[in-house]
Design a protein around this motif. Structure first.
Motif, short mmCIF file in Angstrom:
data_model
loop_
_atom_site.label_atom_id
_atom_site.label_comp_id
_atom_site.label_asym_id
_atom_site.label_seq_id
_atom_site.Cartn_x
_atom_site.Cartn_y
_atom_site.Cartn_z
N LYS A 1 0.83 -1.21 0.00
CA LYS A 1 0.00 0.00 0.00
C LYS A 1 0.86 1.26 0.00
O LYS A 1 0.54 2.25 -0.64
CB LYS A 1 -0.96 0.00 1.18
N ALA A 2 1.97 1.22 0.72
CA ALA A 2 2.88 2.37 0.76
C ALA A 2 3.47 2.63 -0.63
O ALA A 2 3.54 3.77 -1.08
CB ALA A 2 3.99 2.15 1.77
N LEU A 3 3.88 1.57 -1.31
CA LEU A 3 4.43 1.71 -2.66
C LEU A 3 3.37 2.23 -3.63
O LEU A 3 3.66 3.08 -4.47
CB LEU A 3 4.99 0.38 -3.16
N GLN A 4 2.17 1.72 -3.52
CA GLN A 4 1.10 2.20 -4.38
C GLN A 4 0.84 3.68 -4.17
O GLN A 4 0.64 4.43 -5.11
CB GLN A 4 -0.18 1.40 -4.14
N LYS A 5 0.87 4.11 -2.94
CA LYS A 5 0.64 5.51 -2.63
C LYS A 5 1.76 6.38 -3.19
O LYS A 5 1.52 7.43 -3.77
CB LYS A 5 0.54 5.71 -1.12
N LEU A 6 3.00 5.93 -3.04
CA LEU A 6 4.14 6.68 -3.58
C LEU A 6 4.07 6.75 -5.11
O LEU A 6 4.32 7.81 -5.69
CB LEU A 6 5.46 6.03 -3.16
#
Length: 58
Positions: free
Chosen positions: A11-16
């Motif tokens: 989820k963090a990578l998707q947000k970035l």
């Protein structure tokens, strides 16, 4: 203490990735063309310097 929200790595990578601007194909092509123009300019300057040098190594 303040509560922190934890995100999964996915989820963090998707947000970035979502926050990063996406370049279009034409923008990528323009950047590549500009890089090539700069390289040509550099090579012409180098050739000019070499042609003006007094024949070293000949």
């Amino acid at each position: 203490m303040a509560e922190t929200n934890k995100l999964s790595v996915e989820k963090a990578l998707q947000k970035l990735l979502r926050d990063e601007p996406v370049e279009t194909a034409s923008e990528q092509r323009d950047e590549r063309a500009e890089a090539l123009r700069e390289e040509i300019k550099r090579m012409r300057a180098q050739r000019s310097r070499l042609e003006r040098s007094p024949g070293k190594g000949k």
